[in-house]
Write an enzyme that holds these catalytic residues in place. Sequence first.
Site, mmCIF file in Angstrom:
data_model
loop_
_atom_site.group_PDB
_atom_site.id
_atom_site.type_symbol
_atom_site.label_atom_id
_atom_site.label_comp_id
_atom_site.label_asym_id
_atom_site.label_seq_id
_atom_site.Cartn_x
_atom_site.Cartn_y
_atom_site.Cartn_z
ATOM 1 C CG ASN A 150 -1.818 1.220 1.295
ATOM 2 O OD1 ASN A 150 -1.431 2.317 0.917
ATOM 3 N ND2 ASN A 150 -3.024 1.033 1.805
ATOM 4 C CD GLU A 177 -4.874 4.175 1.141
ATOM 5 O OE1 GLU A 177 -5.508 5.237 1.203
ATOM 6 O OE2 GLU A 177 -4.204 3.706 2.084
ATOM 7 C CG ASP A 199 -4.392 -2.077 3.450
ATOM 8 O OD1 ASP A 199 -4.689 -2.771 4.447
ATOM 9 O OD2 ASP A 199 -4.390 -0.834 3.469
ATOM 10 C CG ASN A 252 -7.665 -1.403 5.961
ATOM 11 O OD1 ASN A 252 -6.851 -0.854 6.694
ATOM 12 N ND2 ASN A 252 -8.018 -0.907 4.782
ATOM 13 C CG ASP A 277 -0.289 -4.098 4.346
ATOM 14 O OD1 ASP A 277 -0.867 -3.486 3.429
ATOM 15 O OD2 ASP A 277 0.026 -3.575 5.447
ATOM 16 C CG ASP A 281 0.212 4.759 6.251
ATOM 17 O OD1 ASP A 281 0.270 4.406 5.050
ATOM 18 O OD2 ASP A 281 -0.856 5.123 6.788
ATOM 19 C CG HIS A 282 0.285 0.275 4.473
ATOM 20 N ND1 HIS A 282 -0.518 -0.767 4.896
ATOM 21 C CD2 HIS A 282 -0.490 1.389 4.552
ATOM 22 C CE1 HIS A 282 -1.716 -0.302 5.206
ATOM 23 N NE2 HIS A 282 -1.720 1.004 5.011
#
Length: 254
Positions: A7, A34, A145, A147, A216, A245-246
Amino acid sequence: MKLATWNVNSLNVRLPHVLDWIAAEKPDVLCLQETKQEDSKFPYAALQEAGYNAVHSGQKTYNGVAILSPHAIENVTFGIPGLDDEQKRLVTATINGVRIVCAYIPNGQSLDCDKYQYKLRWLEALIGYLQQELQQHPKLALLGDYNIAPEDRDVHDPAAWVGQVLVSEPERKAFNAFTSLGLHDSFRLFEQEEASFSWWDYRMAGFRRNLGLRIDHILVSDALKSQCRRCWIDQGPRKLERPSDHTPVVLELE
């Protein structure tokens, strides 16, 4: 064959990171989430120059998924058939005989939010879609991802996350439904270090303090499980300036 998911939290910002990473790691498949850009803005030319073909399903500002590969990308489909959804969250393709499903599963925001109900409906639709795909494609991998942190060991502080999205019982039940279809969490096929995470909040020095989540994942079908040789989380890109941030999750197949 090396599969990876990442991501990137805006490909417009992170394209140099992606180009450097594929040059160093040379994945056969890289699934991105994303991308946050319309198809007309997607950097096909830059990726082609780097030796990578790509398919992309994107929209302005939000969501967006892509599959990159130096090999032919065939039999491409977008979205979940039968699901009325304007959000660009799924692309599927066949690469070297393996069915690749790249997913950006909704976040859900909070348990009392309409977005959470949307997430559960989306997951239910995805489970049905995967069931059909597995019948046609025994060699299948679901990358993305999710989530969802499937277990407490995938959360830096389970007590602090009680009552929040990403760890709720319905979400984890959906993750278990993937495994009931015959998909396997490739990361857990191997011994891993404790507190292994793929996402860290930008705030509170989350990465430096390892206050992360493992959300992930690369799940593989029975036909691919025996070919799995190694799976790891590459923290290198998270240490870069202006990182996502991933960070990538990588699987090596025989």
